[in-house]
Design a protein around this motif. Structure first.
Motif, PDB file in Angstrom:
ATOM      1  N   LEU A 241       9.020-108.695 -15.873  1.00 37.40           N
ATOM      2  CA  LEU A 241       9.467-110.084 -15.712  1.00 37.40           C
ATOM      3  C   LEU A 241       9.901-110.678 -17.045  1.00 37.40           C
ATOM      4  O   LEU A 241      10.847-111.473 -17.099  1.00 37.40           O
ATOM      5  N   GLU A 242       9.225-110.288 -18.096  1.00 42.53           N
ATOM      6  CA  GLU A 242       9.513-110.824 -19.432  1.00 42.53           C
ATOM      7  C   GLU A 242      10.951-110.564 -19.855  1.00 42.53           C
ATOM      8  O   GLU A 242      11.531-111.311 -20.637  1.00 42.53           O
ATOM      9  N   THR A 243      11.549-109.494 -19.332  1.00 41.14           N
ATOM     10  CA  THR A 243      12.908-109.119 -19.741  1.00 41.14           C
ATOM     11  C   THR A 243      13.991-109.824 -18.933  1.00 41.14           C
ATOM     12  O   THR A 243      15.173-109.695 -19.247  1.00 41.14           O
ATOM     13  N   LEU A 244      13.603-110.553 -17.891  1.00 37.38           N
ATOM     14  CA  LEU A 244      14.605-111.136 -16.997  1.00 37.38           C
ATOM     15  C   LEU A 244      15.203-112.418 -17.562  1.00 37.38           C
ATOM     16  O   LEU A 244      14.540-113.182 -18.248  1.00 37.38           O
ATOM     17  N   ASP A 245      16.446-112.629 -17.217  1.00 34.66           N
ATOM     18  CA  ASP A 245      17.155-113.847 -17.610  1.00 34.66           C
ATOM     19  C   ASP A 245      16.592-115.041 -16.834  1.00 34.66           C
ATOM     20  O   ASP A 245      16.229-114.910 -15.659  1.00 34.66           O
ATOM     21  N   PRO A 246      16.508-116.220 -17.451  1.00 36.74           N
ATOM     22  CA  PRO A 246      16.013-117.414 -16.752  1.00 36.74           C
ATOM     23  C   PRO A 246      16.825-117.784 -15.510  1.00 36.74           C
ATOM     24  O   PRO A 246      16.361-118.560 -14.674  1.00 36.74           O
ATOM     25  N   LYS A 250      17.747-118.368  -9.231  1.00 32.17           N
ATOM     26  CA  LYS A 250      18.547-119.577  -9.012  1.00 32.17           C
ATOM     27  C   LYS A 250      19.582-119.365  -7.900  1.00 32.17           C
ATOM     28  O   LYS A 250      19.970-120.313  -7.227  1.00 32.17           O
ATOM     29  N   SER A 251      20.023-118.125  -7.722  1.00 29.12           N
ATOM     30  CA  SER A 251      20.997-117.835  -6.676  1.00 29.12           C
ATOM     31  C   SER A 251      20.293-117.590  -5.342  1.00 29.12           C
ATOM     32  O   SER A 251      19.302-116.860  -5.289  1.00 29.12           O
ATOM     33  N   PRO A 252      20.787-118.167  -4.243  1.00 24.96           N
ATOM     34  CA  PRO A 252      20.191-117.925  -2.927  1.00 24.96           C
ATOM     35  C   PRO A 252      20.194-116.450  -2.545  1.00 24.96           C
ATOM     36  O   PRO A 252      19.356-115.998  -1.767  1.00 24.96           O
ATOM     37  N   ARG A 253      21.137-115.683  -3.119  1.00 26.72           N
ATOM     38  CA  ARG A 253      21.225-114.260  -2.795  1.00 26.72           C
ATOM     39  C   ARG A 253      20.085-113.447  -3.401  1.00 26.72           C
ATOM     40  O   ARG A 253      19.807-112.335  -2.965  1.00 26.72           O
ATOM     41  N   ASP A 254      19.409-114.003  -4.412  1.00 19.47           N
ATOM     42  CA  ASP A 254      18.339-113.254  -5.072  1.00 19.47           C
ATOM     43  C   ASP A 254      17.193-112.939  -4.119  1.00 19.47           C
ATOM     44  O   ASP A 254      16.501-111.934  -4.270  1.00 19.47           O
ATOM     45  N   SER A 255      16.986-113.785  -3.125  1.00 22.83           N
ATOM     46  CA  SER A 255      15.872-113.564  -2.198  1.00 22.83           C
ATOM     47  C   SER A 255      16.070-112.302  -1.366  1.00 22.83           C
ATOM     48  O   SER A 255      15.102-111.689  -0.914  1.00 22.83           O
ATOM     49  N   SER A 256      17.321-111.898  -1.161  1.00 26.76           N
ATOM     50  CA  SER A 256      17.601-110.701  -0.363  1.00 26.76           C
ATOM     51  C   SER A 256      17.810-109.460  -1.234  1.00 26.76           C
ATOM     52  O   SER A 256      17.975-108.358  -0.704  1.00 26.76           O
ATOM     53  N   ARG A 257      17.786-109.619  -2.550  1.00 27.49           N
ATOM     54  CA  ARG A 257      17.968-108.474  -3.440  1.00 27.49           C
ATOM     55  C   ARG A 257      16.642-107.764  -3.668  1.00 27.49           C
ATOM     56  O   ARG A 257      15.580-108.392  -3.682  1.00 27.49           O
ATOM     57  N   THR A 258      16.681-106.443  -3.837  1.00 25.66           N
ATOM     58  CA  THR A 258      15.469-105.701  -4.156  1.00 25.66           C
ATOM     59  C   THR A 258      15.088-105.976  -5.603  1.00 25.66           C
ATOM     60  O   THR A 258      15.887-106.483  -6.395  1.00 25.66           O
ATOM     61  N   PHE A 259      13.844-105.626  -5.935  1.00 26.68           N
ATOM     62  CA  PHE A 259      13.387-105.849  -7.302  1.00 26.68           C
ATOM     63  C   PHE A 259      14.200-105.002  -8.277  1.00 26.68           C
ATOM     64  O   PHE A 259      14.493-105.424  -9.399  1.00 26.68           O
ATOM     65  N   GLY A 260      14.591-103.801  -7.829  1.00 27.61           N
ATOM     66  CA  GLY A 260      15.429-102.954  -8.675  1.00 27.61           C
ATOM     67  C   GLY A 260      16.781-103.595  -8.948  1.00 27.61           C
ATOM     68  O   GLY A 260      17.286-103.546 -10.074  1.00 27.61           O
ATOM     69  N   GLU A 261      17.372-104.210  -7.928  1.00 20.92           N
ATOM     70  CA  GLU A 261      18.660-104.881  -8.102  1.00 20.92           C
ATOM     71  C   GLU A 261      18.517-106.080  -9.038  1.00 20.92           C
ATOM     72  O   GLU A 261      19.397-106.343  -9.867  1.00 20.92           O
ATOM     73  N   ILE A 262      17.409-106.793  -8.921  1.00 15.20           N
ATOM     74  CA  ILE A 262      17.183-107.955  -9.787  1.00 15.20           C
ATOM     75  C   ILE A 262      17.067-107.501 -11.243  1.00 15.20           C
ATOM     76  O   ILE A 262      17.614-108.139 -12.146  1.00 15.20           O
ATOM     77  N   ARG A 263      16.362-106.408 -11.466  1.00 21.55           N
ATOM     78  CA  ARG A 263      16.199-105.896 -12.839  1.00 21.55           C
ATOM     79  C   ARG A 263      17.555-105.511 -13.425  1.00 21.55           C
ATOM     80  O   ARG A 263      17.845-105.797 -14.588  1.00 21.55           O
ATOM     81  N   ARG A 264      18.363-104.839 -12.634  1.00 18.83           N
ATOM     82  CA  ARG A 264      19.682-104.414 -13.144  1.00 18.83           C
ATOM     83  C   ARG A 264      20.590-105.610 -13.393  1.00 18.83           C
ATOM     84  O   ARG A 264      21.371-105.610 -14.349  1.00 18.83           O
ATOM     85  N   ARG A 265      20.461-106.635 -12.566  1.00 17.30           N
ATOM     86  CA  ARG A 265      21.356-107.787 -12.666  1.00 17.30           C
ATOM     87  C   ARG A 265      20.954-108.742 -13.783  1.00 17.30           C
ATOM     88  O   ARG A 265      21.803-109.330 -14.458  1.00 17.30           O
ATOM     89  N   TYR A 266      19.639-108.916 -14.013  1.00 19.78           N
ATOM     90  CA  TYR A 266      19.171-109.974 -14.907  1.00 19.78           C
ATOM     91  C   TYR A 266      18.492-109.480 -16.181  1.00 19.78           C
ATOM     92  O   TYR A 266      18.031-110.298 -16.976  1.00 19.78           O
ATOM     93  N   SER A 267      18.406-108.183 -16.396  1.00 23.40           N
ATOM     94  CA  SER A 267      17.835-107.673 -17.650  1.00 23.40           C
ATOM     95  C   SER A 267      18.942-107.416 -18.665  1.00 23.40           C
ATOM     96  O   SER A 267      20.090-107.139 -18.302  1.00 23.40           O
ATOM     97  N   GLY A 268      18.595-107.512 -19.946  1.00 19.06           N
ATOM     98  CA  GLY A 268      19.540-107.180 -21.003  1.00 19.06           C
ATOM     99  C   GLY A 268      20.619-108.204 -21.243  1.00 19.06           C
ATOM    100  O   GLY A 268      21.670-107.870 -21.794  1.00 19.06           O
TER     101      GLY A 268
END
Length: 465
Positions: A241-246, A250-268
């Protein structure tokens, strides 16, 4: 299906094979009979001590097959008499484990030998032995057996019953139940029960935030039983969680994304969640553990212990909302006001009551009551038990009393939305309003009215003292 722990069954099968597997069988003349002693704890309910039924065959192979069918039938009868009415195949494995363990302890199935049922070596069988034999026979029939006669596999329910029997024996020998952790509430199941309870208190925002955290935690640890969650699990989860973007969540689509997809989308992205936000996620896990402790699902230290981030006083102060002073109040409400007058009214209620935005948005006319001539807001949908309270209606809010109705929402247009969406709508509208009045500081928000109320009240108390 799961594989059977054969280290526990080899001795049992050696005993069964050596004795020829004749338990439950008795020959009278040329005919085979099924004979089974009724467990002592059920004899009064069933009205007899022995079950003796003809198997209507002289053939031993046929008799053994029919014996297995009758044994299964009577096991189902015993379960029904003990209050377990659902067929085993329809019951969750956790319930099978708990039911098996509780019934075994209640009936003390190992201590009570089964009279008149003996092996060819005159070795008396206990109820515990018979239940194991029957379970293994059923598994072998359903899934096949190997060259040694061991069933190749067990269904989840069969494995749960086996584990329950083994833990019964360990408990009887003053040993810890080694399988209990496998059959506790999973994190997702615990989350649903905890949040269902929390939702009854009306705190929709907290429920939504906690669900987001706990769903991702469940996904990260493969929805393991909550009681097996470790500090290491939580630490690794928080590290991600520490690596994720703030912007995460915020996007309604995030609720349907897997944790792996969230990491790829919001890390780095070069930005990370703040320590305050990370502590809020830890708070969700801590709240779940606290609830599970109160209902007896877990025990011991919370796995979040020692993982909370230290927040400097400077950072805390920067994130703390500031009260509006008297000059700023005049600046806000002088001149042009929002076209949506509901927003102005809600601001006034917040300023002269100190109530939270969610509490105000949820107000209904029937929540305004009287006690000995004093009108008050009856707040019964609060964030905590301490938040359930009576708030006197200030003299500057008598305009509400003038248009008072018997029932219904005070602000009908907001009532058409869910509570958290109604609060968001007011927050957004107030944000535009304050900017139009020259307020750009992030420390001056709707919650600042509550700060103003508390500050003014404290000042009045100090003066009167």
């Amino acid at each position: 299906m799961g594989y059977v722990p054969w280290t526990c069954t080899i001795n049992l099968y050696h005993r069964t094979n050596m004795t020829g597997g004749f338990h439950y069988l008795k020959k009278r003349g040329h005919t085979w009979f099924f004979q089974r002693a009724v467990p002592k704890d059920l004899r009064e309910k069933l009205g007899k001590e022995q079950i003796v039924e003809t198997l209507e065959t002289r053939d031993l192979t046929v008799a053994m097959s029919r014996r297995t069918e009758r044994a299964a039938y009577w096991e189902a009868v015993f379960k029904s008499l003990r209050g377990s009415l659902k067929p085993t195949s329809d019951v969750d494995a956790r319930e099978v484990y708990k039911d098996t363990l509780e019934c075994s302890l209640s009936a003390d199935i190992e201590a009570r030998s089964v009279e008149s049922v003996e092996t060819s070596a005159d070795e008396p069988l206990t109820e515990f032995d018979i239940q194991q034999d029957l379970l293994l026979d059923q598994a072998a029939t359903q899934f096949g057996q190997d060259e040694q006669g061991h069933p190749l596999a067990m269904s989840p329910q069969q494995q749960a019953k086996w584990d329950g029997l083994q833990d019964y024996r360990r408990i009887k020998r003053n040993m810890p139940a080694s399988n209990a952790s496998k059959y506790g509430l999973t994190i997702s199941e615990a989350t649903d029960r905890y949040l269902s309870r929390a939702a009854q208190k009306g705190d929709a925002q907290t429920v939504r935030q906690h669900r987001t955290t706990l769903q991702r935690l469940s996904e990260f640890v493969s929805d393991k039983p909550l009681k097996t969650l470790t500090r290491s699990d939580v630490g690794r989860f928080m590290g991600i969680l520490e690596t994720l973007d703030p912007a995460w969540g915020k996007s309604p689509r995030d609720s349907s994304r897997t944790f792996g997809e969230i990491r790829r989308r919001y890390s780095g992205t070069g930005r990370q969640l703040s320590d305050i936000t990370l502590n809020r996620h830890l708070g969700a896990i801590r709240a779940l553990w606290r609830w599970a402790t109160t209902v007896g699902e877990v025990e011991g230290d919370c796995p979040t212990e020692g993982l909370e981030r230290k927040i400097s006083k400077k950072t805390a102060q920067e994130r703390t909302y500031s009260a509006f002073d008297l000059g700023e109040i005049h600046q806000l409400f002088s001149g042009h006001l929002p076209q949506n007058h509901d927003v102005v009214e809600i601001c006034m209620v917040g300023l002269f009551s100190g109530m939270r935005l969610g509490e105000i948005c949820a107000l209904r006319w029937e929540d305004i009551r009287d006690d000995e001539g004093v009108a008050f807001f009856d707040v019964d949908r609060a964030k905590s038990i301490a938040g359930v309270r009576r708030v006197p209606v200030h003299s500057y809010l008598t305009w509400l009393l003038d248009r008072r109705k018997d029932a219904g929402p005070i602000w009908p247009r907001l009532a058409e939305r869910e509570q958290d969406k109604a609060s968001k709508a007011v927050t957004k509208a107030f944000g535009h309003f304050k900017k139009s009045k020259g307020f750009s500081s992030r420390k001056k928000v709707f919650h600042s009215f509550r700060k103003t109320f508390i500050t003014s009240l404290a000042g009045s108390v100090a003066q009167s003292a």
